[in-house]
Design a protein around this motif. Sequence first.
Motif, PDB file in Angstrom:
ATOM      1  N   ALA A   1      41.611  93.519  71.509  1.00  0.00           N
ATOM      2  CA  ALA A   1      41.112  92.739  72.640  1.00  0.00           C
ATOM      3  C   ALA A   1      41.036  91.265  72.263  1.00  0.00           C
ATOM      4  CB  ALA A   1      39.737  93.245  73.057  1.00  0.00           C
ATOM      5  N   CYS A   2      41.311  90.411  73.238  1.00  0.00           N
ATOM      6  CA  CYS A   2      41.237  88.964  73.018  1.00  0.00           C
ATOM      7  C   CYS A   2      39.809  88.472  73.220  1.00  0.00           C
ATOM      8  CB  CYS A   2      42.150  88.225  73.997  1.00  0.00           C
ATOM      9  SG  CYS A   2      43.892  88.498  73.735  1.00  0.00           S
ATOM     10  N   LEU A   3      39.429  87.511  72.432  1.00  0.00           N
ATOM     11  CA  LEU A   3      38.174  86.818  72.704  1.00  0.00           C
ATOM     12  C   LEU A   3      38.405  85.886  73.888  1.00  0.00           C
ATOM     13  CD1 LEU A   3      37.009  85.866  69.094  1.00  0.00           C
ATOM     14  CD2 LEU A   3      35.957  87.548  70.600  1.00  0.00           C
ATOM     15  N   PRO A   4      37.646  86.013  74.969  1.00  0.00           N
ATOM     16  CA  PRO A   4      37.836  85.110  76.114  1.00  0.00           C
ATOM     17  C   PRO A   4      37.683  83.654  75.679  1.00  0.00           C
ATOM     18  CG  PRO A   4      36.352  86.907  76.679  1.00  0.00           C
ATOM     19  CD  PRO A   4      36.564  86.983  75.200  1.00  0.00           C
ATOM     20  N   GLU A   5      38.541  82.800  76.189  1.00  0.00           N
ATOM     21  CA  GLU A   5      38.497  81.403  75.774  1.00  0.00           C
ATOM     22  C   GLU A   5      37.358  80.640  76.434  1.00  0.00           C
ATOM     23  OE1 GLU A   5      42.242  79.479  76.084  1.00  0.00           O
ATOM     24  OE2 GLU A   5      43.169  80.757  74.575  1.00  0.00           O
ATOM     25  N   GLN A   6      36.812  81.189  77.507  1.00  0.00           N
ATOM     26  CA  GLN A   6      35.706  80.515  78.182  1.00  0.00           C
ATOM     27  C   GLN A   6      34.800  81.552  78.827  1.00  0.00           C
ATOM     28  OE1 GLN A   6      36.847  77.102  80.562  1.00  0.00           O
ATOM     29  NE2 GLN A   6      35.133  77.388  81.968  1.00  0.00           N
TER      30      GLN A   6
ATOM     31  N   CYS B   1      31.878  81.635  66.759  1.00  0.00           N
ATOM     32  CA  CYS B   1      33.158  81.588  67.483  1.00  0.00           C
ATOM     33  C   CYS B   1      33.117  80.649  68.682  1.00  0.00           C
ATOM     34  CB  CYS B   1      33.543  82.984  67.970  1.00  0.00           C
ATOM     35  SG  CYS B   1      34.016  84.132  66.659  1.00  0.00           S
ATOM     36  N   TYR B   2      31.941  80.470  69.277  1.00  0.00           N
ATOM     37  CA  TYR B   2      31.845  79.734  70.537  1.00  0.00           C
ATOM     38  C   TYR B   2      30.952  78.504  70.397  1.00  0.00           C
ATOM     39  CZ  TYR B   2      34.072  83.627  72.984  1.00  0.00           C
ATOM     40  OH  TYR B   2      34.970  84.575  73.413  1.00  0.00           O
ATOM     41  N   ARG B   3      31.267  77.506  71.218  1.00  0.00           N
ATOM     42  CA  ARG B   3      30.450  76.300  71.307  1.00  0.00           C
ATOM     43  C   ARG B   3      30.187  75.990  72.779  1.00  0.00           C
ATOM     44  NH1 ARG B   3      29.646  77.399  67.038  1.00  0.00           N
ATOM     45  NH2 ARG B   3      29.826  76.242  65.077  1.00  0.00           N
TER      46      ARG B   3
ATOM     47  N   SER C   1      29.883  76.208  80.291  1.00  0.00           N
ATOM     48  CA  SER C   1      30.364  77.432  79.649  1.00  0.00           C
ATOM     49  C   SER C   1      30.288  77.312  78.136  1.00  0.00           C
ATOM     50  CB  SER C   1      31.815  77.720  80.061  1.00  0.00           C
ATOM     51  OG  SER C   1      31.961  77.782  81.458  1.00  0.00           O
ATOM     52  N   PHE C   2      30.465  78.456  77.493  1.00  0.00           N
ATOM     53  CA  PHE C   2      30.697  78.505  76.057  1.00  0.00           C
ATOM     54  C   PHE C   2      32.196  78.687  75.861  1.00  0.00           C
ATOM     55  CE2 PHE C   2      26.202  79.106  75.811  1.00  0.00           C
ATOM     56  CZ  PHE C   2      25.836  78.715  74.524  1.00  0.00           C
ATOM     57  N   CYS C   3      32.799  77.826  75.055  1.00  0.00           N
ATOM     58  CA  CYS C   3      34.248  77.843  74.857  1.00  0.00           C
ATOM     59  C   CYS C   3      34.582  78.297  73.442  1.00  0.00           C
ATOM     60  CB  CYS C   3      34.848  76.461  75.118  1.00  0.00           C
ATOM     61  SG  CYS C   3      34.662  75.922  76.839  1.00  0.00           S
ATOM     62  N   LEU C   4      35.648  79.068  73.337  1.00  0.00           N
ATOM     63  CA  LEU C   4      36.082  79.609  72.057  1.00  0.00           C
ATOM     64  C   LEU C   4      36.665  78.506  71.184  1.00  0.00           C
ATOM     65  CD1 LEU C   4      36.637  82.221  70.352  1.00  0.00           C
ATOM     66  CD2 LEU C   4      38.893  82.269  71.446  1.00  0.00           C
ATOM     67  N   LEU C   5      36.242  78.471  69.941  1.00  0.00           N
ATOM     68  CA  LEU C   5      36.815  77.524  68.989  1.00  0.00           C
ATOM     69  C   LEU C   5      38.217  77.971  68.597  1.00  0.00           C
ATOM     70  CD1 LEU C   5      33.854  76.860  66.511  1.00  0.00           C
ATOM     71  CD2 LEU C   5      34.766  75.279  68.203  1.00  0.00           C
ATOM     72  N   SER C   6      39.093  77.028  68.369  1.00  0.00           N
ATOM     73  CA  SER C   6      40.397  77.360  67.810  1.00  0.00           C
ATOM     74  C   SER C   6      40.241  77.547  66.306  1.00  0.00           C
ATOM     75  CB  SER C   6      41.396  76.237  68.088  1.00  0.00           C
ATOM     76  OG  SER C   6      41.009  75.054  67.409  1.00  0.00           O
ATOM     77  N   GLN C   7      41.233  78.180  65.704  1.00  0.00           N
ATOM     78  CA  GLN C   7      41.173  78.367  64.257  1.00  0.00           C
ATOM     79  C   GLN C   7      41.142  77.014  63.549  1.00  0.00           C
ATOM     80  OE1 GLN C   7      44.048  81.109  62.728  1.00  0.00           O
ATOM     81  NE2 GLN C   7      43.725  80.537  60.605  1.00  0.00           N
TER      82      GLN C   7
END
Length: 296
Positions: free
Chosen positions: A57-62, A88-90, A99-105
């Motif tokens: 499963a993907c981590l939602p980006e937002q 993972c989120y900020r 929203s909380f947004c997913l950090l990139s690697q």
Amino acid sequence: NTLNIHVCSLQIIDPYEGMDPGNWPTQQERLQLLDECRQNSLGPFFVGLVGRQYGSACLPEQVELSEFLTILQVCQQKGFSSDALEKCYRRNENTMPSSFCLLSQHAYKKQQDTQPRSKIENSWHEVAGKGRKILNDVVSQCVLEGKIDSERAQKYFRSSLENDLRYGLQGSPADIRRCLCYVHKTSEEADQSKRGNEQHFEFQAQMPRLNQLRDDFLPGLVKSHGALVYTAASEQHCQGRYADELGQQLCSDLMALIHSSVVRERSQAQNSLSQQRHLCRVFSRLYRIERAEVSQ
């Protein structure tokens, strides 16, 4: 061949090219790429290959602020650690809604620049894996308690494969018929059910969603929109032959789609030109001025 006859240029883009997932485009970038291909391609713009692997499963980006806080609250109530999710989120107040947004690697590495590079990469994959596991358990509980709608919760369970397929195979029937999808089933799927290792349990957990894609979603598009979906089954030892046959079938299908698209485009252009000429004749009659000849 067809490309030379119509003077066409065919460009193939694989967003998953390369062995390092860290170099793959994000989900948002992939969907944007799909939109660009849909808008700028005259003929086919999407080819989907569905095998026996569904993917994690993907981590939602937002994730909307209220929903993310609900997830954190349920984490605390159930005694789960939310540390991985918070890494993972900020929080981002610039989004609408907040929203909380997913950090990139890359962004995660930047925050951990005091550690060795190899350790940072492993740490990111480990944290992301823990985040997926927590979201799967907690969101499932939220759905049971009615805190998150079942349909809304699907984004936490879908893999990149399903996200790309559903996004690519949407739109008008004409757009959907510009897509190609090939489904391959092997005898190895049955063998997996006899194994008792960790890979087996992951495979078993993913099979319902994979089967829903292969047996419900794609056939439904064939019935409702005339989607071009091909399904084949082969033994595990025949996969090399299947790959060769798939290449030939794909080449033939692409040429057929390109040919029909070019012919349709030319026909529309000719019809448009014919209509313009007809209008010109109509207007010329309206502005015709006839004068009697005057003798001197």
